[in-house]
Write a protein that holds these residues in place. Structure first.
Motif, PDB file in Angstrom:
ATOM      1  N   ASP A 180       1.434   7.909   5.433  1.00  0.00           N
ATOM      2  CA  ASP A 180       0.072   7.363   5.519  1.00  0.00           C
ATOM      3  C   ASP A 180      -0.705   7.647   4.236  1.00  0.00           C
ATOM      4  O   ASP A 180      -1.515   6.821   3.784  1.00  0.00           O
ATOM      5  N   ALA A 181      -0.460   8.815   3.643  1.00  0.00           N
ATOM      6  CA  ALA A 181      -1.123   9.140   2.368  1.00  0.00           C
ATOM      7  C   ALA A 181      -0.657   8.184   1.271  1.00  0.00           C
ATOM      8  O   ALA A 181      -1.454   7.754   0.419  1.00  0.00           O
ATOM      9  N   ILE A 182       0.631   7.840   1.285  1.00  0.00           N
ATOM     10  CA  ILE A 182       1.156   6.884   0.309  1.00  0.00           C
ATOM     11  C   ILE A 182       0.545   5.500   0.535  1.00  0.00           C
ATOM     12  O   ILE A 182       0.196   4.792  -0.420  1.00  0.00           O
ATOM     13  N   LEU A 183       0.403   5.117   1.801  1.00  0.00           N
ATOM     14  CA  LEU A 183      -0.185   3.811   2.099  1.00  0.00           C
ATOM     15  C   LEU A 183      -1.646   3.744   1.644  1.00  0.00           C
ATOM     16  O   LEU A 183      -2.129   2.675   1.253  1.00  0.00           O
ATOM     17  N   GLU A 184      -2.346   4.855   1.679  1.00  0.00           N
ATOM     18  CA  GLU A 184      -3.711   4.900   1.141  1.00  0.00           C
ATOM     19  C   GLU A 184      -3.695   4.680  -0.371  1.00  0.00           C
ATOM     20  O   GLU A 184      -4.538   3.960  -0.917  1.00  0.00           O
ATOM     21  N   LEU A 185      -2.721   5.321  -1.050  1.00  0.00           N
ATOM     22  CA  LEU A 185      -2.572   5.093  -2.487  1.00  0.00           C
ATOM     23  C   LEU A 185      -2.263   3.629  -2.760  1.00  0.00           C
ATOM     24  O   LEU A 185      -2.759   3.038  -3.723  1.00  0.00           O
ATOM     25  N   GLU A 187      -3.157   1.099  -1.072  1.00  0.00           N
ATOM     26  CA  GLU A 187      -4.403   0.351  -0.930  1.00  0.00           C
ATOM     27  C   GLU A 187      -5.243   0.479  -2.202  1.00  0.00           C
ATOM     28  O   GLU A 187      -5.771  -0.510  -2.725  1.00  0.00           O
ATOM     29  N   GLN A 188      -5.347   1.704  -2.713  1.00  0.00           N
ATOM     30  CA  GLN A 188      -6.117   1.949  -3.930  1.00  0.00           C
ATOM     31  C   GLN A 188      -5.521   1.235  -5.140  1.00  0.00           C
ATOM     32  O   GLN A 188      -6.237   0.838  -6.068  1.00  0.00           O
ATOM     33  N   ALA A 189      -4.196   1.078  -5.116  1.00  0.00           N
ATOM     34  CA  ALA A 189      -3.485   0.465  -6.248  1.00  0.00           C
ATOM     35  C   ALA A 189      -3.413  -1.046  -6.131  1.00  0.00           C
ATOM     36  O   ALA A 189      -2.616  -1.686  -6.839  1.00  0.00           O
ATOM     37  N   GLY A 190      -4.213  -1.628  -5.257  1.00  0.00           N
ATOM     38  CA  GLY A 190      -4.231  -3.081  -5.127  1.00  0.00           C
ATOM     39  C   GLY A 190      -2.961  -3.643  -4.546  1.00  0.00           C
ATOM     40  O   GLY A 190      -2.542  -4.754  -4.902  1.00  0.00           O
ATOM     41  N   HIS A 191      -2.317  -2.853  -3.671  1.00  0.00           N
ATOM     42  CA  HIS A 191      -1.089  -3.270  -2.987  1.00  0.00           C
ATOM     43  C   HIS A 191       0.065  -3.522  -3.963  1.00  0.00           C
ATOM     44  O   HIS A 191       0.939  -4.349  -3.706  1.00  0.00           O
ATOM     45  N   ASP A 192       0.047  -2.774  -5.058  1.00  0.00           N
ATOM     46  CA  ASP A 192       1.122  -2.862  -6.049  1.00  0.00           C
ATOM     47  C   ASP A 192       2.021  -1.627  -5.907  1.00  0.00           C
ATOM     48  O   ASP A 192       1.562  -0.502  -6.134  1.00  0.00           O
ATOM     49  N   TRP A 193       3.275  -1.825  -5.552  1.00  0.00           N
ATOM     50  CA  TRP A 193       4.160  -0.687  -5.291  1.00  0.00           C
ATOM     51  C   TRP A 193       4.516   0.070  -6.568  1.00  0.00           C
ATOM     52  O   TRP A 193       4.767   1.270  -6.536  1.00  0.00           O
ATOM     53  N   GLU A 194       4.555  -0.616  -7.699  1.00  0.00           N
ATOM     54  CA  GLU A 194       4.869   0.065  -8.954  1.00  0.00           C
ATOM     55  C   GLU A 194       3.759   1.065  -9.310  1.00  0.00           C
ATOM     56  O   GLU A 194       4.026   2.221  -9.647  1.00  0.00           O
ATOM     57  N   THR A 196       1.664   2.309  -7.177  1.00  0.00           N
ATOM     58  CA  THR A 196       1.691   3.323  -6.123  1.00  0.00           C
ATOM     59  C   THR A 196       2.704   4.409  -6.445  1.00  0.00           C
ATOM     60  O   THR A 196       2.435   5.608  -6.296  1.00  0.00           O
ATOM     61  N   ALA A 197       3.888   3.989  -6.913  1.00  0.00           N
ATOM     62  CA  ALA A 197       4.928   4.960  -7.277  1.00  0.00           C
ATOM     63  C   ALA A 197       4.458   5.855  -8.417  1.00  0.00           C
ATOM     64  O   ALA A 197       4.720   7.068  -8.422  1.00  0.00           O
ATOM     65  N   TRP A 198       3.746   5.277  -9.384  1.00  0.00           N
ATOM     66  CA  TRP A 198       3.217   6.060 -10.508  1.00  0.00           C
ATOM     67  C   TRP A 198       2.223   7.111 -10.032  1.00  0.00           C
ATOM     68  O   TRP A 198       2.308   8.283 -10.394  1.00  0.00           O
ATOM     69  N   LEU A 199       1.288   6.703  -9.191  1.00  0.00           N
ATOM     70  CA  LEU A 199       0.286   7.638  -8.690  1.00  0.00           C
ATOM     71  C   LEU A 199       0.925   8.750  -7.861  1.00  0.00           C
ATOM     72  O   LEU A 199       0.563   9.925  -7.986  1.00  0.00           O
ATOM     73  N   ALA A 200       1.881   8.378  -7.003  1.00  0.00           N
ATOM     74  CA  ALA A 200       2.539   9.370  -6.133  1.00  0.00           C
ATOM     75  C   ALA A 200       3.405  10.319  -6.944  1.00  0.00           C
ATOM     76  O   ALA A 200       3.408  11.538  -6.709  1.00  0.00           O
ATOM     77  N   LEU A 201       4.136   9.769  -7.901  1.00  0.00           N
ATOM     78  CA  LEU A 201       5.026  10.602  -8.706  1.00  0.00           C
ATOM     79  C   LEU A 201       4.240  11.565  -9.588  1.00  0.00           C
ATOM     80  O   LEU A 201       4.602  12.744  -9.723  1.00  0.00           O
ATOM     81  N   ALA A 202       3.155  11.074 -10.181  1.00  0.00           N
ATOM     82  CA  ALA A 202       2.329  11.955 -11.017  1.00  0.00           C
ATOM     83  C   ALA A 202       1.791  13.112 -10.195  1.00  0.00           C
ATOM     84  O   ALA A 202       1.864  14.275 -10.610  1.00  0.00           O
ATOM     85  N   ALA A 203       1.263  12.813  -9.004  1.00  0.00           N
ATOM     86  CA  ALA A 203       0.753  13.888  -8.143  1.00  0.00           C
ATOM     87  C   ALA A 203       1.867  14.856  -7.777  1.00  0.00           C
ATOM     88  O   ALA A 203       1.667  16.076  -7.750  1.00  0.00           O
ATOM     89  N   GLY A 204       3.070  14.326  -7.517  1.00  0.00           N
ATOM     90  CA  GLY A 204       4.203  15.181  -7.160  1.00  0.00           C
ATOM     91  C   GLY A 204       4.583  16.133  -8.274  1.00  0.00           C
ATOM     92  O   GLY A 204       4.948  17.286  -8.026  1.00  0.00           O
ATOM     93  N   PHE A 205       4.473  15.677  -9.528  1.00  0.00           N
ATOM     94  CA  PHE A 205       4.805  16.536 -10.655  1.00  0.00           C
ATOM     95  C   PHE A 205       3.801  17.679 -10.827  1.00  0.00           C
ATOM     96  O   PHE A 205       4.029  18.587 -11.603  1.00  0.00           O
ATOM     97  N   GLY A 206       2.697  17.622 -10.094  1.00  0.00           N
ATOM     98  CA  GLY A 206       1.745  18.731 -10.140  1.00  0.00           C
ATOM     99  C   GLY A 206       2.216  19.940  -9.368  1.00  0.00           C
ATOM    100  O   GLY A 206       1.738  21.056  -9.606  1.00  0.00           O
ATOM    101  N   PRO A 369       8.596   9.913   1.375  1.00  0.00           N
ATOM    102  CA  PRO A 369       7.386   9.269   1.904  1.00  0.00           C
ATOM    103  C   PRO A 369       7.149   7.882   1.325  1.00  0.00           C
ATOM    104  O   PRO A 369       6.663   6.990   2.019  1.00  0.00           O
ATOM    105  N   LEU A 370       7.483   7.694   0.044  1.00  0.00           N
ATOM    106  CA  LEU A 370       7.320   6.387  -0.586  1.00  0.00           C
ATOM    107  C   LEU A 370       8.189   5.354   0.123  1.00  0.00           C
ATOM    108  O   LEU A 370       7.744   4.236   0.423  1.00  0.00           O
ATOM    109  N   ARG A 371       9.413   5.726   0.418  1.00  0.00           N
ATOM    110  CA  ARG A 371      10.331   4.807   1.111  1.00  0.00           C
ATOM    111  C   ARG A 371       9.866   4.542   2.545  1.00  0.00           C
ATOM    112  O   ARG A 371       9.934   3.411   3.031  1.00  0.00           O
ATOM    113  N   VAL A 372       9.408   5.584   3.221  1.00  0.00           N
ATOM    114  CA  VAL A 372       8.921   5.400   4.594  1.00  0.00           C
ATOM    115  C   VAL A 372       7.705   4.483   4.596  1.00  0.00           C
ATOM    116  O   VAL A 372       7.590   3.578   5.428  1.00  0.00           O
ATOM    117  N   ALA A 373       6.783   4.719   3.670  1.00  0.00           N
ATOM    118  CA  ALA A 373       5.572   3.893   3.602  1.00  0.00           C
ATOM    119  C   ALA A 373       5.927   2.429   3.365  1.00  0.00           C
ATOM    120  O   ALA A 373       5.364   1.530   4.007  1.00  0.00           O
TER     121      ALA A 373
END
Length: 454
Positions: A180-185, A187-194, A196-206, A369-373
């Motif tokens: 659900d957190a990925i799906l929120e991202l 939404e923020q990314a304009g429904h662009d999965w690429e 979304t992956a960038w935002l999720a991966l960057a946060a993960g590297f934190g 989570p990205l795959r599940v979303a």
């Protein structure tokens, strides 16, 4: 005594930890003595249907069916520890509570009325709940310290199947929460999965300590800009380190490489209107981190991944197994960052790229989570199942939170078990939500009198 006088006083010495949740549980499952059941007003009570838990504003249970005396009622049930809580919560002035046909309480200390002045029938449960059930509840709520399960002493009596089913249930709750957190991202990314992956991966590297800062960096550095320069690792590093606020100005740069990155960043920042949007250096946390986990090293690892992958989402989504994902993530650093932990500060030994354990955490917290979303977004249950299956290919985690569960013989073989146990700990054991847990419920059921019924 009837008619609103005190019948049973809630004794804080005998019941110091009782919460309304317990009465919700008792009412929902009808775990109380129903012999000669009657209201404080003297009307016989027959529960035809206890109603359904209401998760929104208003009475606790809706659509209950009750016989009060000779009349059948369909309506709501409100539950409190004391009848006087009705007034404490201002229900006598709230029309939502006019639909209440029965006020279920532990102790009836005063009569209560609807907004039109009519009395609400009250049912007191204090004398009807088995002492053994109360004692079991008390033990769960005021048991051992948080690092030990509240139910530890009673666990041997709980079937292993109950444990397994509960851990599997909370695993899927945790997976759904992450997705659900990925799906929120998304939404923020304009429904662009690429993106979304960038935002999720960057946060993960934190990796927790710098998640917020890396999230801000990803939002301040558009993926199209990075993608345009991904072929040049030096430019990719210039964009990441510069926008992160971790490059000194050229005149103060400690060495030629940092000076070159700064000049490159200044040019690109002007070209892409990034000037003034860089994070402050103090946004990054170096304290109590091993050098291998410094945010500078994580940025260098992220730069290596962006340089190696023309796209992010598709490779992360299509990799057939954990081995393929690890191959994708485990990349060498650029020459400079193989010998530096921070700009201008040489390392005593060679700096390694992303470690296998870190790659596995990224698979758990980002890739799965990205795959599940994505699977949920296209209504693909098989995709959800395949994504979760990645956890069974990963080794179990080992930490101080999971150690007590291992000691208490919970199954712990793979990362799927680890994630389920972490969800159990954080969502149920630590906050003592035992009434909502299948294990806690099983323990309470064992303390019901033989003649108790649902």
């Amino acid at each position: 005594m009837r008619g609103g006088t005190i019948l049973h006083e809630l004794n804080p010495v005998l019941y110091p930890v009782m919460q309304e949740d317990f009465l919700h549980y008792v009412w929902q499952h009808q775990y109380f003595d129903k012999a000669a059941l009657c209201t404080e007003q003297g009307d016989e009570v027959v529960v035809l249907r206890p109603g359904y838990r209401n998760s929104d504003a208003g009475p606790d249970f809706l659509n209950a069916r009750l016989m009060l005396g000779d009349v059948e009622w369909n309506g709501a049930v409100e539950i409190h520890l004391r009848a006087s809580d009705w007034h404490r919560h201002q229900h006598q002035t709230d029309r939502k509570y006019d639909q209440v046909v029965l006020h279920v309480v532990f102790t009836a200390d005063q009569p209560v009325r609807r907004t039109d002045g009519t009395i609400v029938p009250v049912l007191a449960l204090a004398p009807r709940i088995a002492p053994s059930l109360l004692a079991a509840y008390e033990a769960l709520m005021s048991g051992p310290a948080p690092e030990v399960l509240p139910c530890a002493g009673a666990l041997p009596a709980v079937p292993e199947l109950t444990r397994l089913m509960m851990v599997e249930r909370v695993l899927m709750e945790r997976v759904a929460e992450k997705a659900d957190a990925i799906l929120e991202l998304h939404e923020q990314a304009g429904h662009d999965w690429e993106s979304t992956a960038w935002l999720a991966l960057a946060a993960g590297f934190g990796f927790k300590k710098n998640t917020d800062a890396l999230t801000q960096l990803a939002q301040a550095l558009p993926l199209p800009v990075l993608r345009r320069h991904r072929h040049d690792l030096r430019q990719t590093e210039a964009l990441l380190f510069g926008q992160a606020g971790l490059l000194p100005v050229a005149s103060e740069s400690p060495d030629d490489y940092c000076r070159d990155l700064r000049r490159e960043y200044d040019f690109l920042a002007h070209k892409y209107s990034l000037v003034g949007q860089a994070l402050p250096a103090h946004a990054w946390n170096f304290l109590r981190l091993r050098p291998a986990n410094f945010p500078t090293v994580r940025l260098a690892q992220l730069a290596a991944l962006l340089h190696a992958q023309p796209r992010l989402f598709q490779p992360l989504h299509d990799a057939p197994d954990v081995a393929a994902l690890e191959k994708l993530l485990l990349l060498p650093l650029s020459t400079y960052w193989q010998t530096h932990y921070r700009p201008g500060v040489p390392a005593a030994a060679k700096v390694a790229g992303l470690g296998r354990s870190s790659a596995q955490l990224l698979i758990v917290n980002v890739v799965m989570p990205l795959r599940v979303a994505h699977a949920k977004s296209i209504d693909n249950p098989a995709g959800v199942e395949a994504a979760v299956e990645l956890l069974n290919q990963l080794p179990r985690e080992q930490n101080r939170v999971l150690a007590p569960y291992e000691a208490l013989q919970f199954r712990h073989r793979t990362a799927a078990d680890s994630q389920g146990l972490l969800a159990l700990h954080r969502g149920y054991c630590q906050p003592r939500r035992c009434l909502h847990c299948a294990i806690g419920s099983r323990i309470l059921q064992r303390n019901l009198p033989a003649n108790s019924t649902r």
